[in-house]
Design a protein around this motif. Structure first.
Motif, PDB file in Angstrom:
ATOM      1  N   TYR A  14       0.908  -1.094   0.050  1.00  0.00           N
ATOM      2  CA  TYR A  14       0.064   0.067   0.028  1.00  0.00           C
ATOM      3  C   TYR A  14       0.706   1.199   0.113  1.00  0.00           C
ATOM      4  O   TYR A  14       1.523   1.660   1.115  1.00  0.00           O
ATOM      5  N   ALA A  19       2.540  -4.793   2.973  1.00  0.00           N
ATOM      6  CA  ALA A  19       1.718  -5.490   4.032  1.00  0.00           C
ATOM      7  C   ALA A  19       1.541  -7.009   3.704  1.00  0.00           C
ATOM      8  O   ALA A  19       0.932  -7.751   4.829  1.00  0.00           O
ATOM      9  N   ALA A  38      -4.841 -13.237  12.830  1.00  0.00           N
ATOM     10  CA  ALA A  38      -5.695 -12.164  13.538  1.00  0.00           C
ATOM     11  C   ALA A  38      -6.029 -11.006  12.646  1.00  0.00           C
ATOM     12  O   ALA A  38      -5.581 -10.873  11.454  1.00  0.00           O
ATOM     13  N   ASN A  39      -6.752 -10.029  13.187  1.00  0.00           N
ATOM     14  CA  ASN A  39      -7.034  -9.000  12.596  1.00  0.00           C
ATOM     15  C   ASN A  39      -5.708  -7.971  12.129  1.00  0.00           C
ATOM     16  O   ASN A  39      -4.827  -8.159  13.006  1.00  0.00           O
ATOM     17  N   GLY A  40      -5.723  -7.669  10.942  1.00  0.00           N
ATOM     18  CA  GLY A  40      -4.563  -6.812  10.529  1.00  0.00           C
ATOM     19  C   GLY A  40      -3.487  -7.983   9.886  1.00  0.00           C
ATOM     20  O   GLY A  40      -2.220  -7.160   9.684  1.00  0.00           O
ATOM     21  N   ALA A  41      -3.426  -9.068   9.942  1.00  0.00           N
ATOM     22  CA  ALA A  41      -2.578 -10.115   9.597  1.00  0.00           C
ATOM     23  C   ALA A  41      -2.072  -9.915   8.031  1.00  0.00           C
ATOM     24  O   ALA A  41      -1.110 -10.132   7.647  1.00  0.00           O
ATOM     25  N   GLY A  42      -3.023  -9.669   7.305  1.00  0.00           N
ATOM     26  CA  GLY A  42      -2.915  -9.576   5.815  1.00  0.00           C
ATOM     27  C   GLY A  42      -3.910 -10.346   5.115  1.00  0.00           C
ATOM     28  O   GLY A  42      -3.261 -10.486   3.728  1.00  0.00           O
ATOM     29  N   LYS A  43      -4.777 -10.874   5.605  1.00  0.00           N
ATOM     30  CA  LYS A  43      -5.806 -11.941   4.930  1.00  0.00           C
ATOM     31  C   LYS A  43      -6.540 -11.149   3.840  1.00  0.00           C
ATOM     32  O   LYS A  43      -6.541 -11.857   2.486  1.00  0.00           O
ATOM     33  N   SER A  44      -7.017 -10.082   4.118  1.00  0.00           N
ATOM     34  CA  SER A  44      -7.811  -9.360   2.752  1.00  0.00           C
ATOM     35  C   SER A  44      -6.873  -8.899   1.935  1.00  0.00           C
ATOM     36  O   SER A  44      -6.991  -9.155   0.818  1.00  0.00           O
ATOM     37  N   THR A  45      -5.829  -8.433   2.328  1.00  0.00           N
ATOM     38  CA  THR A  45      -4.761  -8.043   1.332  1.00  0.00           C
ATOM     39  C   THR A  45      -4.205  -9.238   0.405  1.00  0.00           C
ATOM     40  O   THR A  45      -4.311  -9.099  -0.834  1.00  0.00           O
ATOM     41  N   GLU A  85     -14.579  -9.454   2.121  1.00  0.00           N
ATOM     42  CA  GLU A  85     -14.911  -9.122   3.688  1.00  0.00           C
ATOM     43  C   GLU A  85     -16.216  -8.467   3.838  1.00  0.00           C
ATOM     44  O   GLU A  85     -16.988  -8.808   4.650  1.00  0.00           O
TER      45      GLU A  85
HETATM   46  N1  LIG Z   1      -6.372   0.166   1.673  1.00  0.00           N
HETATM   47  C1  LIG Z   1      -5.223   0.205   2.616  1.00  0.00           C
HETATM   48  N2  LIG Z   1      -4.171   1.042   2.745  1.00  0.00           N
HETATM   49  C2  LIG Z   1      -3.139   0.961   3.533  1.00  0.00           C
HETATM   50  N3  LIG Z   1      -2.925   0.109   4.566  1.00  0.00           N
HETATM   51  C3  LIG Z   1      -3.693  -0.859   4.359  1.00  0.00           C
HETATM   52  C4  LIG Z   1      -4.880  -1.057   3.593  1.00  0.00           C
HETATM   53  N4  LIG Z   1      -5.633  -2.206   3.785  1.00  0.00           N
HETATM   54  C5  LIG Z   1      -5.049  -2.754   4.619  1.00  0.00           C
HETATM   55  N5  LIG Z   1      -3.845  -2.129   4.934  1.00  0.00           N
HETATM   56  C6  LIG Z   1      -2.846  -2.530   6.134  1.00  0.00           C
HETATM   57  O1  LIG Z   1      -2.548  -3.858   5.787  1.00  0.00           O
HETATM   58  C7  LIG Z   1      -2.326  -4.940   6.827  1.00  0.00           C
HETATM   59  C8  LIG Z   1      -3.182  -5.804   6.491  1.00  0.00           C
HETATM   60  O2  LIG Z   1      -4.619  -5.588   6.330  1.00  0.00           O
HETATM   61  P1  LIG Z   1      -5.615  -6.718   6.004  1.00  0.00           P
HETATM   62  O3  LIG Z   1      -5.196  -7.242   4.860  1.00  0.00           O
HETATM   63  O4  LIG Z   1      -6.915  -5.815   6.088  1.00  0.00           O
HETATM   64  O5  LIG Z   1      -5.751  -7.495   7.246  1.00  0.00           O
HETATM   65  P2  LIG Z   1      -6.727  -8.695   7.797  1.00  0.00           P
HETATM   66  O6  LIG Z   1      -7.692  -8.864   6.462  1.00  0.00           O
HETATM   67  O7  LIG Z   1      -5.971 -10.007   7.983  1.00  0.00           O
HETATM   68  O8  LIG Z   1      -7.524  -7.995   9.064  1.00  0.00           O
HETATM   69  C9  LIG Z   1      -2.666  -3.969   8.030  1.00  0.00           C
HETATM   70  O9  LIG Z   1      -1.746  -3.416   8.727  1.00  0.00           O
HETATM   71  C10 LIG Z   1      -3.620  -2.714   7.454  1.00  0.00           C
HETATM   72  O10 LIG Z   1      -3.605  -1.694   8.281  1.00  0.00           O
END
Ligand SMILES: Nc1ncnc2c1ncn2[C@@H]1O[C@H](COP(=O)(O)OP(=O)(O)O)[C@@H](O)[C@H]1O
Ligand SMILES: [Mg+2]
Lengths: 235, 283
Positions: A14, A19, A38-45, A85
């Motif tokens: 990002y 990430a 966990a939350n913020g691990a990078g799953k959605s990314t 998500e």
């Molecule tokens: N659009 C974005 N811009 C900047 N940072 C992002 C964005 N989306 C996610 N992040 C960061 O990337 C990391 C992984 O986030 P995310 O993939 O949403 O985790 P999860 O789905 O496991 O909760 C986090 O540190 C989050 O803050």
């Protein structure tokens, strides 16, 4: 030996922030795997990256064909369906119209796919004409999965399929995902915060922490792994 | 009374057509296209050029104006909106600049003075004690047909549904296999076409002049603000509110007040209901 889905040292960014750190994994055809984190691990990314929605390095191959450089609609057309998500539904369109948009790349199979979806989720048939902004979380998840299935995907990726849903709905969603694999041989990748739920569904698990894979193995192997137990069964 | 109703219906149909192209762009692309009024003006001149100076049949002039309007929309999307995508303020400023540039171009080509368009179809019809020109009647009927066609296109076709989908959730549309860029192009093309057709009708309703782009732009903005985004029905209803308001204030109070109530309505709605009367909550 080539696997159905091969992910090779995938990193995602990002802006300048990294990430996802060189994530590699493979999935066989007809397999269900879960990414635990966990939350913020990078799953959605990670899932967004498969869909070509983030800036990445590394390679993603579906049946040997690289998806890198393809646009998101082209990746959908290559056979990947995504239930994200927050669903990203079209709130002021009916359930049926949401499904029809999902058929944008597979217009010849609409009737067949509508039957499949309404058979998997009878509730969507009852609620065909309801606008999705008036629906419950469970119903929206069903529309989201249904919409993803309208493109006849061979690989289905689902981001936290049960988050915030009642236990009864979780069980229903899990059984639909199993049926998809058993009846249609759909390969499935899900993410989960809840390792218990993931183990009832998936055959293999990958544990993601701060954007890197920390642990991986079959459900059998990881069931009694103390590392996993501590971190992901705590609650 | 009958006169007011008839004039109100006729004007409102035209206003709805003027606004709908603008609404489309705002809903699908989230861009406030301030050059929209200038399309309307340029289309009037294109029609004037082909039909009155070159003597082509009116329908040919109308179609040429529509096609060139669509091309202007496409050019603008590709040359200005897409490169500046991330920056809404920059897009709005450059669309306003484009409007002024087009105004100057029209003055260079056709001069400063107002021109009267010959009626597309000459003649008048008497309804009760009201006199209606065929020209205005045709414009209103054509507006309604175009709006109904657009409504069906959006509700019933894959591309139309995809336009709606993009207006509601771009990521959702993208992961459904919809090419956002292509949908934006189609939207700009349709919007340019509709604006141009509306422009020819509007010019023949009033007259052709290089500054005539301001009034339709304000009407379009008013209808979007009051009607909210993403709703053709909302556009139609609000076009009638504004159309009737104008006709009534002109007939009963003073022609000078024509646009004033429209602007008051914009401000009122912005204050009490920022999402518009038919607007949708953002999710
Ligand atoms: N659009 C974005 N811009 C900047 N940072 C992002 C964005 N989306 C996610 N992040 C960061 O990337 C990391 C992984 O986030 P995310 O993939 O949403 O985790 P999860 O789905 O496991 O909760 C986090 O540190 C989050 O803050
Ligand atoms: Mg997430």
């Amino acid at each position: 030996m080539m696997d159905f889905l091969e992910i090779d040292k995938l990193s995602a960014f990002y802006g300048k922030a990294k990430a996802l750190h060189e994530v590699s994994l493979t999935v066989k055809q007809g397999e269900i795997i879960a990414i635990i984190g966990a939350n913020g691990a990078g799953k959605s990314t990670f899932l967004d990256s498969i869909m070509g929605l983030t800036k990445t390095e590394g390679d993603i191959r579906l049946e040997g064909q690289s998806l890198i450089g393809r646009s998101t609609p082209q990746i959908v057309e290559s056979g990947v369906g995504y239930a994200p998500e927050r669903f990203n539904l079209f709130p002021y369109m009916s359930v049926y119209d949401n499904l029809l948009v999902g058929a944008f790349t597979a217009r010849t199979d609409i009737e067949k796919n509508i039957k499949v979806v309404e058979n998997l989720f009878p509730r969507l048939k009852e609620r065909r004409n309801q606008e999705t902004h008036t629906q419950s979380g469970g119903e929206r998840q069903m529309v989201s999965l249904g919409r993803a299935l309208m493109s006849s995907p061979r690989l289905l990726i689902v981001d936290e399929p049960t988050i915030g849903l009642a236990p009864k709905i979780c069980i229903e969603i899990a059984s639909v995902l199993k049926r998809l694999r058993d009846e249609f041989n759909t390969t499935i990748v899900i993410t989960e915060q809840n390792a218990n739920f993931a183990m009832t569904l998936a055959e293999r698990l990958y544990v993601l922490e701060s954007g890197s894979i920390k642990i991986q193995g079959s459900v059998e192997e990881l069931k009694n792994d103390p590392q996993l137990t501590e971190a992901y069964f705590g609650h | 009374m009958l006169e007011i109703i008839i004039q109100g219906v006729l004007l409102s149909g035209l206003y709805a057509l003027i606004a709908v192209g603008f609404t489309l762009i705002f809903s699908v692309g989230r861009v406030l296209n301030l050059a929209y009024g200038a399309y309307i003006m340029v289309a009037g001149y294109i029609y004037f050029y082909f039909s009155q100076l070159l003597g082509l049949p009116p329908i040919a002039g109308l179609l040429l104006a529509g096609i060139l309007g669509a091309c202007m929309g496409l050019l603008k999307y590709n040359l200005i909106v897409k490169p500046l995508k991330a920056d809404h303020i920059a897009v709005e400023i450059s669309t306003l600049i484009l409007a002024v540039v087009l105004q100057s171009a029209v003055i260079l080509c056709f001069g400063n003075s107002a021109k009267i368009l010959l009626p597309i179809i000459p003649g008048v019809i008497h309804i009760g004690n009201a006199t209606v020109t065929y020209n205005v009647l045709v414009a209103t009927i054509a507006s309604w047909l175009i709006l109904i066609g657009l409504y069906l296109f959006i509700k019933r076709t894959h591309v139309g549904r995809a336009m709606m989908a993009v207006s509601m959730d771009t990521k959702g549309a993208s992961i459904s296999g919809v090419d956002i860029d292509k949908i934006n192009m189609i939207t700009w093309g349709i919007s340019g076409f509709l604006g141009a057709i509306a422009g020819v009708f509007f010019a023949s309703y009033t007259q052709l002049s290089p500054t005539m782009w301001v009034a339709p732009l304000i009407i379009a903005i008013a209808i979007v603000i009051v009607g909210g985004i993403g709703s053709i029905i909302g556009t139609l209803v609000v076009a009638h509110i504004i159309g009737f308001m104008e006709i009534i204030s002109v007939a009963l109070i003073s022609p000078q007040l024509r646009g004033v109530f429209t602007m008051l309505l914009i401000i009122l709605v912005l204050v009490i209901r920022p999402k518009g009367l038919f607007g949708r909550e953002e999710l």
